[in-house]
Design a protein around this motif. Structure first.
Motif, mmCIF file in Angstrom:
data_model
loop_
_atom_site.group_PDB
_atom_site.id
_atom_site.type_symbol
_atom_site.label_atom_id
_atom_site.label_comp_id
_atom_site.label_asym_id
_atom_site.label_seq_id
_atom_site.Cartn_x
_atom_site.Cartn_y
_atom_site.Cartn_z
ATOM 1 N N ASN A 52 7.278 -1.772 -2.784
ATOM 2 C CA ASN A 52 7.105 -0.937 -1.599
ATOM 3 C C ASN A 52 8.376 -0.959 -0.762
ATOM 4 O O ASN A 52 9.018 -1.989 -0.617
ATOM 5 C CB ASN A 52 5.910 -1.425 -0.779
ATOM 6 C CG ASN A 52 4.601 -1.250 -1.526
ATOM 7 O OD1 ASN A 52 4.465 -0.361 -2.363
ATOM 8 N ND2 ASN A 52 3.627 -2.097 -1.230
ATOM 9 N N ALA A 53 8.726 0.195 -0.216
ATOM 10 C CA ALA A 53 9.967 0.334 0.539
ATOM 11 C C ALA A 53 9.988 -0.618 1.727
ATOM 12 O O ALA A 53 8.945 -0.915 2.334
ATOM 13 C CB ALA A 53 10.128 1.772 1.020
ATOM 14 N N HIS A 110 -4.466 7.061 4.535
ATOM 15 C CA HIS A 110 -3.190 7.381 5.160
ATOM 16 C C HIS A 110 -3.036 6.677 6.506
ATOM 17 O O HIS A 110 -1.928 6.234 6.842
ATOM 18 C CB HIS A 110 -3.038 8.894 5.308
ATOM 19 C CG HIS A 110 -2.641 9.586 4.037
ATOM 20 N ND1 HIS A 110 -1.427 10.208 3.877
ATOM 21 C CD2 HIS A 110 -3.289 9.731 2.850
ATOM 22 C CE1 HIS A 110 -1.337 10.719 2.661
ATOM 23 N NE2 HIS A 110 -2.470 10.439 2.007
ATOM 24 N N THR A 147 3.521 6.516 -0.272
ATOM 25 C CA THR A 147 4.319 5.287 -0.253
ATOM 26 C C THR A 147 3.669 4.164 -1.044
ATOM 27 O O THR A 147 4.230 3.058 -1.102
ATOM 28 C CB THR A 147 4.508 4.808 1.195
ATOM 29 O OG1 THR A 147 3.213 4.617 1.793
ATOM 30 C CG2 THR A 147 5.298 5.814 2.009
ATOM 31 N N ARG A 148 2.526 4.396 -1.665
ATOM 32 C CA ARG A 148 1.789 3.326 -2.325
ATOM 33 C C ARG A 148 1.527 3.632 -3.800
ATOM 34 O O ARG A 148 1.275 4.772 -4.182
ATOM 35 C CB ARG A 148 0.462 3.065 -1.609
ATOM 36 C CG ARG A 148 0.644 2.467 -0.207
ATOM 37 C CD ARG A 148 1.333 1.114 -0.284
ATOM 38 N NE ARG A 148 1.554 0.511 1.028
ATOM 39 C CZ ARG A 148 2.690 0.566 1.696
ATOM 40 N NH1 ARG A 148 3.729 1.239 1.203
ATOM 41 N NH2 ARG A 148 2.809 -0.037 2.859
ATOM 42 N N ASP A 206 6.582 0.001 7.944
ATOM 43 C CA ASP A 206 5.659 0.762 8.773
ATOM 44 C C ASP A 206 5.789 0.328 10.234
ATOM 45 O O ASP A 206 5.709 -0.862 10.547
ATOM 46 C CB ASP A 206 4.222 0.560 8.289
ATOM 47 C CG ASP A 206 3.288 1.601 8.844
ATOM 48 O OD1 ASP A 206 3.077 1.619 10.074
ATOM 49 O OD2 ASP A 206 2.728 2.403 8.056
ATOM 50 N N ASP A 242 -0.239 0.922 6.081
ATOM 51 C CA ASP A 242 0.552 -0.262 6.398
ATOM 52 C C ASP A 242 -0.036 -1.528 5.808
ATOM 53 O O ASP A 242 0.704 -2.450 5.448
ATOM 54 C CB ASP A 242 0.717 -0.409 7.909
ATOM 55 C CG ASP A 242 -0.607 -0.508 8.656
ATOM 56 O OD1 ASP A 242 -1.564 0.172 8.267
ATOM 57 O OD2 ASP A 242 -0.667 -1.255 9.664
ATOM 58 N N ARG A 297 4.728 6.377 -9.050
ATOM 59 C CA ARG A 297 3.747 5.581 -8.302
ATOM 60 C C ARG A 297 2.667 4.976 -9.189
ATOM 61 O O ARG A 297 1.567 4.677 -8.715
ATOM 62 C CB ARG A 297 3.078 6.463 -7.246
ATOM 63 C CG ARG A 297 4.029 7.031 -6.215
ATOM 64 C CD ARG A 297 3.364 8.125 -5.412
ATOM 65 N NE ARG A 297 2.122 7.656 -4.819
ATOM 66 C CZ ARG A 297 1.109 8.458 -4.485
ATOM 67 N NH1 ARG A 297 1.185 9.760 -4.716
ATOM 68 N NH2 ARG A 297 0.014 7.960 -3.941
ATOM 69 N N ASN A 356 9.824 9.208 -6.972
ATOM 70 C CA ASN A 356 8.673 8.560 -6.344
ATOM 71 C C ASN A 356 7.569 8.276 -7.371
ATOM 72 O O ASN A 356 6.396 8.603 -7.176
ATOM 73 C CB ASN A 356 8.113 9.404 -5.193
ATOM 74 C CG ASN A 356 7.181 8.597 -4.297
ATOM 75 O OD1 ASN A 356 7.307 7.376 -4.175
ATOM 76 N ND2 ASN A 356 6.224 9.265 -3.675
#
Length: 479
Positions: free
Chosen positions: A376-377, A161, A208-209, A438, A165, A238, A236
């Motif tokens: 990825n966003a 976490h 996010t991943r 990020d 990034d 993933r 979401n």
């Protein structure tokens, strides 16, 4: 059938005009001959480029010579200089099959992430308990008991976490030889155990991943019907797929079933999955598959790269049989440029004047000529530059999600930019940027996406590598 296969059918043409009140009309207009913009608006048309250039989270990757815990800064700098933006970095757990991860080891992993960040690269991360060197040695490879895997994932969770990034994609790892989810010495490939490890991975890896799994039947058991893009983003989703013997044989050396009908179903499934989740991997030596017929021609990689939405591939293995043939066949440049996303502006329209405190609306037509979407966003940012002082104001646009810019399509977006009340009045150049989402690396232009547009000095259109943005060649008068 992939999104790419329907590119001609699903293509969305540009909105020809942009009125200030049209702030909700996104991607809905089609017409054969765009009309000129009204007097109150300016319109720019852009030229695409065929040039090959690196971009984040896509393309050929470099496999690190060491594990993540010993990632070498000099090696990463050389990789970046040679155009690599993705690095495969293994978390080497060979010494910890029967113990907790000591703080010193976790600190070395933290340092490895810092090396990647400083080098301007992102990582494909996989944790493994072994890394056999031969084609037969893997049969004796050892992994860890289920309880140990779960406890170590809990230890790794804060680390993952903190460093989300610079994680591009997480490969599932942990189970069996090379972490490829076969030949487990602890019975981890049973449906119950692999589901338990999937759940532990989904908890440990940042939300996010994506997590990529090795075998289509396992993924199919969990998700028989991959979601469409809207559902994938809403829920979401993933889950992705990595094929470490891509193109190597009829079955991709055990990736798919030996039964032709079952294999065709599995391939249709991974075709659909590639629209929702990332696909990547490497080619391999087909020696382990008796009677293998590797697919080494340009027609093979071009067709299957597009079909499965190939985002990344190992550049170091298995070159002799695959990469060298693509070079000889004359398609390597196309492979390099089309792997993953390839985004270019086609046109942009916005009003000439805007008031501070109001909304500036910019209509952009974006073309994705790559094989895949962006997974990825990432924000869309408009930069207003004072041409006299050089002062910049970075403003995040609302109303656009680059993950929806699908391969083989043109997409019209209405970008809505709230103009700050304290923005000095003046005539500003308009630039567009796609920085990282990020905040730790958002202002680092090495992590920004470069658009596949040619510079045009006469129009004032240019890519600025130091800014990580593209000048539209237009101006807006802020009052």
């Amino acid at each position: 059938m992939t999104v790419f296969a329907f590119s001609r059918i699903r293509r969305i043409m540009a909105l020809s005009t942009l009125l200030p009140m049209a702030l909700t009309a996104c991607g809905s207009g089609t017409q054969a001959s765009p009309a000129p913009p009204p007097d109150s608006a300016v319109r720019a048309v852009f030229t695409a480029t065929d040039s090959d250039f690196p971009n984040p989270e896509r393309g050929f990757y470099h496999a690190s010579a060491t594990g993540l815990e010993a990632l070498d800064a000099a090696e990463m700098a050389r990789a970046y200089a040679h155009g690599y933006r993705l690095i495969y970095a293994r978390i080497n757990l060979d010494d910890y099959r029967d113990s907790v991860l000591p703080p010193a080891f976790l600190n070395r992993l933290e340092a490895g992430f810092a090396v990647a960040r400083a080098a301007g690269v992102k990582l494909i991360v996989r944790a493994t308990y072994n890394y056999p060197q031969g084609e037969t040695e893997y049969h004796d490879a050892k992994d860890a008991p289920l309880a140990r895997v779960k406890s170590q994932l809990a230890q790794l969770k804060p680390l993952f976490h903190r460093n989300a990034d610079v994680i591009a994609f997480m490969q599932a790892g942990f189970i069996g030889a090379w972490g490829e989810w076969h030949t487990s010495s602890n019975n981890l490939t049973t449906p119950e155990n692999r589901t338990a490890i999937r759940d532990a991975l989904l908890d440990a890896v940042p939300p996010t991943r994506f997590i990529q799994f090795r075998y289509p039947p396992y993924i199919h058991d969990w998700y028989p019907n991959p979601p469409g893009i809207s559902a994938a983003l809403k829920d979401n989703f993933r889950i992705g797929f990595h094929n470490d013997c891509f193109l190597a044989s009829q079955t991709d050396v055990g990736t798919y079933s030996e039964d032709p009908a079952t294999r065709a179903d599995e391939q249709r499934f991974t075709d659909a999955l590639g629209d929702a989740g990332p696909f990547g991997g490497e080619t391999c030596n087909p020696a382990d598959d008796p009677g293998a017929i590797p697919r080494t021609a340009c027609t093979d990689i071009l067709a299957e790269g597009a079909r499965y939405n190939l985002t990344y591939l190992n550049d170091g293995y298995y070159r002799r049989l695959f990469h060298d043939n693509w070079t000889k066949g004359g398609c390597m440049a196309e492979v390099r440029s089309h792997m993953g996303y390839r985004l270019a502006l086609v046109s942009a329209t916005h009003q000439k004047n805007a008031a501070r405190g109001d909304t500036l609306a910019i209509s952009v037509l974006v073309r994705n000529s790559g094989w895949a979407r962006l997974y990825n966003a990432r924000p869309v940012e408009i930069i207003l530059r004072d041409p006299v002082s050089g002062n910049l104001r970075h403003l995040e646009a609302q109303g656009a999600d680059p993950r929806r810019w699908l391969p083989g399509t043109d997409t019209t977006e209405i970008l809505k930019i709230s103009l700050p009340a304290d923005l000095p009045a003046g005539n500003y150049e308009v630039w567009l940027a796609l920085p990282d989402a990020d905040n730790r690396i958002r202002n680092d232009p090495r992590f920004a996406i470069r658009l596949a547009n040619a510079d045009d000095a006469a129009k004032g259109q240019t890519w600025d590598a130091n800014l990580g943005a593209f000048a539209l060649g237009t101006r807006v008068d802020i009052r």
